[in-house]
Design a protein around this motif. Structure first.
Motif, mmCIF file in Angstrom:
data_model
loop_
_atom_site.group_PDB
_atom_site.id
_atom_site.type_symbol
_atom_site.label_atom_id
_atom_site.label_comp_id
_atom_site.label_asym_id
_atom_site.label_seq_id
_atom_site.Cartn_x
_atom_site.Cartn_y
_atom_site.Cartn_z
ATOM 1 N N UNK A 214 -13.738 -1.510 -1.761
ATOM 2 C CA UNK A 214 -12.082 -1.409 -1.593
ATOM 3 C C UNK A 214 -11.548 -0.244 -0.563
ATOM 4 N N UNK A 215 -12.519 0.472 -0.487
ATOM 5 C CA UNK A 215 -12.258 1.691 0.386
ATOM 6 C C UNK A 215 -12.122 1.291 1.987
ATOM 7 N N UNK A 216 -12.469 0.105 2.278
ATOM 8 C CA UNK A 216 -12.466 -0.349 3.604
ATOM 9 C C UNK A 216 -11.118 -0.562 4.114
ATOM 10 N N UNK A 217 -10.255 -0.871 3.180
ATOM 11 C CA UNK A 217 -8.701 -0.977 3.425
ATOM 12 C C UNK A 217 -8.117 0.233 3.402
ATOM 13 N N UNK A 218 -6.908 0.535 4.472
ATOM 14 C CA UNK A 218 -6.289 1.664 4.349
ATOM 15 C C UNK A 218 -5.196 1.827 3.225
ATOM 16 N N UNK A 219 -4.659 2.697 2.964
ATOM 17 C CA UNK A 219 -3.446 2.694 1.788
ATOM 18 C C UNK A 219 -2.479 1.669 2.548
ATOM 19 N N UNK A 220 -2.150 1.863 3.873
ATOM 20 C CA UNK A 220 -0.989 0.796 4.338
ATOM 21 C C UNK A 220 -1.337 -0.678 4.229
ATOM 22 N N UNK A 221 -2.580 -0.815 4.757
ATOM 23 C CA UNK A 221 -2.983 -2.349 4.467
ATOM 24 C C UNK A 221 -3.071 -2.748 3.008
ATOM 25 N N UNK A 222 -3.456 -1.950 2.102
ATOM 26 C CA UNK A 222 -3.367 -2.279 0.567
ATOM 27 C C UNK A 222 -1.841 -2.517 0.410
ATOM 28 N N UNK A 223 -0.973 -1.761 0.816
ATOM 29 C CA UNK A 223 0.342 -1.820 0.370
ATOM 30 C C UNK A 223 0.936 -3.408 1.026
ATOM 31 N N UNK A 224 0.652 -3.644 2.018
ATOM 32 C CA UNK A 224 0.833 -5.122 2.612
ATOM 33 C C UNK A 224 0.561 -6.429 1.526
ATOM 34 N N UNK A 225 -0.764 -6.174 1.342
ATOM 35 C CA UNK A 225 -1.184 -7.116 0.408
ATOM 36 C C UNK A 225 -0.853 -7.009 -1.047
ATOM 37 N N UNK A 226 -0.267 -5.838 -1.476
ATOM 38 C CA UNK A 226 0.374 -5.851 -2.789
ATOM 39 C C UNK A 226 1.769 -6.241 -2.634
ATOM 40 N N UNK A 227 2.201 -6.108 -1.666
ATOM 41 C CA UNK A 227 3.655 -6.766 -1.440
ATOM 42 C C UNK A 227 3.642 -8.183 -1.337
ATOM 43 N N UNK A 228 2.634 -8.798 -0.799
ATOM 44 C CA UNK A 228 2.522 -10.358 -0.752
ATOM 45 C C UNK A 228 2.038 -10.790 -2.115
ATOM 46 N N UNK A 229 1.193 -10.119 -3.268
ATOM 47 C CA UNK A 229 1.155 -10.667 -4.202
ATOM 48 C C UNK A 229 2.131 -10.602 -5.123
ATOM 49 N N UNK A 230 2.966 -9.380 -5.258
ATOM 50 C CA UNK A 230 3.887 -9.130 -6.272
ATOM 51 C C UNK A 230 5.389 -9.610 -5.793
ATOM 52 N N UNK A 231 5.459 -9.947 -4.475
ATOM 53 C CA UNK A 231 6.902 -10.267 -4.118
ATOM 54 C C UNK A 231 7.497 -9.149 -3.774
ATOM 55 N N UNK A 232 6.972 -8.160 -3.201
ATOM 56 C CA UNK A 232 7.731 -7.004 -2.829
ATOM 57 C C UNK A 232 8.077 -6.077 -4.236
ATOM 58 N N UNK A 233 7.489 -6.239 -5.486
ATOM 59 C CA UNK A 233 7.865 -5.501 -6.532
ATOM 60 C C UNK A 233 7.314 -4.129 -6.535
ATOM 61 N N UNK A 234 6.129 -4.200 -7.011
ATOM 62 C CA UNK A 234 5.377 -2.914 -7.114
ATOM 63 C C UNK A 234 3.868 -3.132 -7.344
ATOM 64 N N UNK A 235 2.835 -2.214 -6.734
ATOM 65 C CA UNK A 235 1.490 -2.294 -6.988
ATOM 66 C C UNK A 235 1.128 -2.278 -8.407
ATOM 67 N N UNK A 236 2.111 -1.392 -9.112
ATOM 68 C CA UNK A 236 1.884 -1.517 -10.381
ATOM 69 C C UNK A 236 2.094 -2.358 -11.426
ATOM 70 N N UNK A 237 2.873 -3.627 -10.796
ATOM 71 C CA UNK A 237 3.330 -4.874 -11.565
ATOM 72 C C UNK A 237 2.195 -5.385 -12.424
ATOM 73 N N UNK A 238 2.129 -5.957 -13.447
ATOM 74 C CA UNK A 238 1.304 -6.520 -14.287
ATOM 75 C C UNK A 238 0.882 -8.112 -13.501
ATOM 76 N N UNK A 239 -0.331 -8.227 -13.584
ATOM 77 C CA UNK A 239 -0.657 -9.559 -13.113
ATOM 78 C C UNK A 239 -0.191 -10.494 -14.069
ATOM 79 N N UNK A 240 0.456 -11.682 -13.572
ATOM 80 C CA UNK A 240 0.711 -12.835 -14.268
ATOM 81 C C UNK A 240 -0.179 -14.088 -13.898
ATOM 82 N N UNK A 241 -0.386 -14.829 -14.850
ATOM 83 C CA UNK A 241 -0.970 -16.106 -14.315
ATOM 84 C C UNK A 241 -0.254 -16.983 -13.208
ATOM 85 N N UNK A 242 0.710 -16.857 -13.102
ATOM 86 C CA UNK A 242 1.581 -17.441 -12.090
ATOM 87 C C UNK A 242 1.156 -16.966 -10.549
#
Length: 264
Positions: A214-242
């Motif tokens: 996971x260290x291969x990705x920068x904090x900025x890159x991780x933030x982009x992917x987190x926004x994609x998964x969460x719909x730009x909510x928060x990286x701390x958001x809980x994972x849902x089945x949807x």
């Protein structure tokens, strides 16, 4: 194979090396030994090794060091490669080399373990990417420098391939005839085993599948992917089945299509 009847037994000169007359196979053996130990050969091969494993513009100091070992050992490759792979330049070369299409394809297949059901479709995919083995006609082989491969169409084919081998293979009924899916059950088992609960946890987990760490990705890159998964909510958001149903396979595909995966 040496055919004495076809051999020129006269005196010959090759690159300043004089070959005596009335000899046989010794001429060829002497020339091969002369070429293998020539400084120009050492420079040519050592430069290609550095260009392939380290950088498109390798350090002259590193090239010279490998040349010295080549000449000193009379062309022994093992000590040359040992010096190369233990050099600081090699370990500092992260992100310097652009994956050639075949390298990208193999790396993607290793990550996803998605199998082609028919060999001819695998061949077609390699043709799409632009590097079908043994299809380069000049004797110098496929180019290794990034400039030969970076193009709009080349990147588009990589992006399509990354998504097809992940999200497409898992969700598109039209692709079930082409691919055998192997990675999805492993992903879900890994999510349970590692207790992935948040979006950030999911991004780190998938990054480990794609990059090994996971260290291969920068904090900025991780933030982009987190926004994609969460719909730009928060990286701390809980994972849902949807989220998992809609984003898990495409998240892996996006990582394989990312700049970080194209450069090694």
């Amino acid at each position: 194979y040496f055919n004495a009847n076809e051999h020129d037994v006269e005196t010959k000169e090759i690159l300043g090396l004089t070959l005596a007359s009335n000899r046989g196979i010794e001429d060829g053996l002497q020339v091969l030994s002369f070429l293998a130990n020539h400084k120009s050969t050492a420079k040519f091969i050592c430069t290609k090794l550095c260009r392939h494993f380290v950088s498109d513009r390798p350090s002259p100091v590193l090239v010279q060091r490998l040349m010295d070992i080549w000449v000193g050992t009379r062309g022994e490759l093992e000590p040359v490669l040992k010096e190369l792979f233990l050099s600081p330049k090699f370990y500092a070369a992260k992100g310097e080399k652009y994956r050639r299409p075949l390298d990208f394809f193999i790396a993607t297949k290793r990550v996803t373990r998605t199998e082609h059901k028919h060999w001819w479709e695998l061949t077609q995919d390699l043709e799409r990417l632009g590097q079908l083995p043994y299809a380069w006609h000049p004797p110098n082989g496929y180019p290794t420098a990034a400039g030969a491969w970076i193009s709009t169409n080349g990147l588009l084919q990589r992006w399509d391939m990354a998504m097809e081998l992940t999200h497409g293979a898992a969700s598109d009924p039209d692709l079930t005839y082409k691919y055998k899916l192997n990675f999805l059950s492993d992903l879900h088992q890994g999510l349970k085993k590692e207790k992935v609960l948040s979006v950030d946890d999911l991004v780190d987990f998938v990054a480990r599948q794609a990059f090994g760490s996971a260290a291969y990705l920068s904090k900025e890159a991780k933030a982009y992917f987190a926004d994609y998964v969460s719909g730009e909510q928060s990286g701390n958001a809980a994972i849902t089945q949807l989220m998992l149903a809609e984003k898990l396979t495409s998240l892996l595909g996006l990582m394989l299509a990312s700049p970080q995966f194209q450069w090694r």
